[in-house]
Design a protein around this motif. Structure first.
Motif, PDB file in Angstrom:
ATOM      1  N   ALA A 173      13.424   0.111  31.133  1.00 47.53           N
ATOM      2  CA  ALA A 173      13.709   1.561  30.553  1.00 47.53           C
ATOM      3  C   ALA A 173      14.874   1.940  30.434  1.00 47.53           C
ATOM      4  N   VAL A 221       5.206  -5.507  39.673  1.00 47.29           N
ATOM      5  CA  VAL A 221       5.236  -3.821  40.231  1.00 47.29           C
ATOM      6  C   VAL A 221       4.343  -3.311  40.626  1.00 47.29           C
ATOM      7  N   CYS A 247       8.814   6.243  33.331  1.00 53.97           N
ATOM      8  CA  CYS A 247       8.378   5.430  32.348  1.00 53.97           C
ATOM      9  C   CYS A 247       6.896   4.642  31.744  1.00 53.97           C
ATOM     10  N   HIS A 248       6.041   5.333  33.024  1.00 53.41           N
ATOM     11  CA  HIS A 248       5.621   3.829  33.518  1.00 53.41           C
ATOM     12  C   HIS A 248       4.138   4.582  32.611  1.00 53.41           C
ATOM     13  N   GLY A 266      16.166  -0.068  35.144  1.00 48.26           N
ATOM     14  CA  GLY A 266      15.495  -0.370  34.178  1.00 48.26           C
ATOM     15  C   GLY A 266      13.864   0.087  34.376  1.00 48.26           C
ATOM     16  N   GLY A 267      13.575  -0.318  36.047  1.00 48.46           N
ATOM     17  CA  GLY A 267      12.403  -0.818  36.716  1.00 48.46           C
ATOM     18  C   GLY A 267      11.289   0.217  36.194  1.00 48.46           C
ATOM     19  N   THR A 268      10.008  -0.211  36.067  1.00 44.22           N
ATOM     20  CA  THR A 268       8.983   1.208  35.326  1.00 44.22           C
ATOM     21  C   THR A 268       8.524   0.991  37.178  1.00 44.22           C
ATOM     22  N   GLY A 269       8.637   0.415  37.994  1.00 38.36           N
ATOM     23  CA  GLY A 269       8.464   1.339  39.578  1.00 38.36           C
ATOM     24  C   GLY A 269       8.937   0.038  40.542  1.00 38.36           C
TER      25      GLY A 269
END
Lengths: 303, 303, 303, 303
Positions: B128, B94, B106-107, B291-294
């Protein structure tokens, strides 16, 4: 529908495509600057709505689920001064029977050709040298129209195996007081997502609601630019003898229509009802996958 | 900038965030319905432009390139009656230093918290549970503004290591006769993509042009909703003692600004020049990665 | 070597393969039960040694590195009573220029056929229907022999571009007091791994040490069952006009020899020296990848 | 078994591990050079047999199946002179409920520690810094012994939910006239693969045959070096109160035994029957995955 009737229908639709032999954009040609600019006028409330479902996990309709794995956790010590990052990696199939995605025009080979006579050999292990999703890199932007067939029928959803005909699309227009026109991105809701949410997933490859092939005549007449559904637009089992995916063949290969499969209208539906309108500005932004046969997407409706 | 000055700047910016302790959307809150609706008025020509670069292959700035492999070729025999499909699979990180993507809130973990005091333990191997990219599932839609720093300086691009200050952003506004305001999605061009295209890729992790941390004060004052760049917005080497990514920390962790990294403005630039305008409707549609960080993205500008 | 000479060599080697038109195992046929049983007699010390290198990260010789990501961390709360698991996921290319792997007999198409006249169309997007690595599912077990060319030449490694001839293999046999015979798995060390370890990786696709094509005559005469190297056995640039991989073509396609590429002999070398012997029991266990073109492997030498 | 009894059993087994606090190899220490050399004496017929199953596709016991995609097809034009290659890429989980794999000693956290008191924090998003599968990089080579429980019971397979006790292992030894001893790699067949082949896959996470926890006492007394099964060795539902995977906990975390899960003995069984013997040389060669929690494997039995 007999194989012969289907062949006749296919040839008729294919002949009427007006873009010439070198065209690679298909029905996206209907999206003229004037129509794009006009579509912006659909925005009144400033409300945006996703037309995608979250990427799904394993289920009877998802034998090879996409996965997302962490590469770094932000709570762990970092070798970068002053910051720790959360990062992840994505593995996913572009097509399939559950994740929202767009089909590029190279997706379908029928009778030895892709769209507009392009040879299937244009797609090799290295990807599509023609008709890839990169042809839609500037996005598909236009007026979106949602036709809600369960609403028309007074049911919660269409049962798997059922088909939406051209006549029903016209009836839905009348009932919803909207008219599909040139350059529109048409979304046909069959209730697939609601059924899946309430009853749980099933083996969609075997049985699902979709559009009747005659609906493709309606789409061609109305000159729609792209077609999306909460199903994959093709009924299973097929109503056409000898063709398991007649809508894919007619839409993508004959008409050059990008299809959007397994979208999600459960957020859009109440938004349209609240607004008392069934049209909106629609923006579809495929990832820039060189040679790709499609892309996961998150189409955005802006009311 | 000394570590102490940076800390003071960070604390000042963080304190002024007006959304309350339970907020998880950060600067996206500036994107009110009114502003979204007004942004649609930016559409005049009906022209759409991608702000993403094609997913890249291996290069000095791309040590773990995304890959796309074929699952089915349309020229091969099919077990589906009447059709053969082209299909593929995607594997990609990502984040990274070349593919266009958006960072979720959340990154970034700085000093033991993510944005707005969320604990880094909210991100586990399962993703996340807070501040994931799903919080932007309805898209980021608003007025986009492009500030072109190489144009301001009369150079083809900023050299790696150079930084864009707040004063330069203001000067670019004046020169381009545009004013960045509340809810705008700000794009700052440093010429990274043009340099890469002309000179070839280099080790971007070590040296690249970006924004000076003081530019974050400007963004906060102007109440921008998101920030994108053809770089990753952070200069390397960092101008801040003890902080390798001060802009990431200030933007994401302190201000709650989604960052868009490694965009591509080489298509937008001539479009803006031809239109004689530097603002447009902008639509960013992250994939729905729970839940992805981007997400990889293809932001679309509509002029 | 001229193209004509290479063609003549190829045809000569191919004609002498004794296994008949329906054979799919190639030189593995030399591994008779008697020879396997005899190979067990090589075990004297009870010492085992890996012949693989750890899966590598990004480097000039590794543009698409394999990755391993965590699925679960054992320190995180678990929903399974009484235990928390550590688990991970693996993404890797089977071939490439750094990770230790075995090539299946379907790997090479020369002049319109794979090994033994099998048509290349036997390999589709769905994998190899013939000559896949599954044909070696019971492992390759036999006497292994290591010939150390840098030792013979009194150098630390062969420089990229250099080739090992048949005469040198014979000279190494004499120097090491070992004779390669029917059913042996031959390992030829050119010092690639040591050079990489000491000088760092380089663009191996362009320049590397390997075997001279005439060494394939030696292998055929000696009836070896498989060939491994710390390089990929093919010299770059090629010494053959019009053929970039003459050893791959002669070994895999003409002789039906499984090749093992980019092995690691830095552990085996001191073990052999300490034992005063250059032969050992060798076990190669490819993963059971249906339709696969090869497999990552960790060959084990047992002295 | 009550939670208290299990705890007592666990503590007893853990206390008797003789390798000291810094040990990281666990029961592999039983594989002394003498025993490895002696195991080579098991080879008599020169027959080799795979103990792995082919990597499986989607099924009720395989919700995230491994995939293998083509990177290059040998029938397509090549930019390499004189050759076209077939190449592919592999994506797979290391663990799971169907593909044959080995568990590293970092795989299990029980009561706040991994094997031998190692803290679970030794495994981060970057992998295991201790107890990874790299500790078995030189392979697991020793005498293998197959105990066939369905044969002992006179059934085709053990039904899911059934457990093999220590007493049954001893009875199988007597029936098969073999005795398990120090350094042996013990394989316990419960018939899982045969049942799966004949009745089709089921949800193995919920119900499967395995070993009773008391069998771990037997393994510890006999000083076996590793344990493999055609199941994952743990019965489901668990017979232990409050512990879903008691055998994993006792074997891996308490005793330091590498487990081999979901092996395949349907080829080995007739080979042993034909040979009239149940012991053989066994070679297990994990991939060299730095920081890995295990590896897909293809153990080879050599009779």
């Amino acid at each position: 529908m007999s194989a012969a009737s289907f062949r006749a229908l296919h040839d008729r639709l294919r002949r009427q495509v007006p873009w010439g032999a070198s065209d690679r954009r298909g029905a996206l040609n209907y999206l003229t600057p004037e129509r794009i600019a006009a579509a912006a006028g659909e925005v009144r409330l400033g409300r945006t709505v996703t037309l995608a479902a979250p990427v799904a996990s394993s289920a009877p309709d998802n034998p090879e689920p996409g996965t997302r794995h962490m590469k770094r956790l932000p709570g762990e010590p970092s070798d970068v001064p002053g910051v720790s990052f959360a990062a992840d990696q994505l593995v996913m199939n572009v097509h399939g029977d559950v994740d929202s995605h767009i089909d590029a025009l190279c997706h379908v080979n029928h009778d030895g050709t892709l769209y507009n006579g392009v040879r299937p050999e244009a797609v090799t292990s290295q990807g599509a040298s023609e008709l890839s999703i990169e042809d839609a890199r500037n996005g598909i932007v236009g007026r979106g129209v949602l036709l809600d067939i369960p609403r028309l029928r007074g049911v919660r959803w269409l049962e798997p195996g059922d088909s939406v005909t051209a006549a029903e699309l016209a009836a839905a227009e009348t009932a919803q007081q909207v008219r599909v026109g040139p350059g529109d991105v048409l979304f046909v809701r069959v209730g697939h997502r609601r059924r899946r949410g309430e009853l749980g997933p099933w083996d969609v490859a075997k049985t699902r609601a979709g559009l009747h092939p005659d609906a493709m005549v309606y789409l061609a007449e109305r000159q729609v630019a792209a077609l999306g559904s909460d199903s994959n637009s093709d009924t299973a089992p097929s109503v056409v003898e000898g063709s398991a995916f007649p809508v894919h063949v007619l839409a993508i290969q004959a008409l050059g229509l990008h299809l959007l499969d397994y979208l999600q209208f459960e957020d859009l539906l109440p938004a349209c009802e609240a607004a008392g309108r069934w049209s909106f500005l629609c923006v579809i932004a495929p990832l820039r996958l060189r040679g790709g046969t499609g892309s996961p997407v998150n189409p955005i409706a802006i009311l």
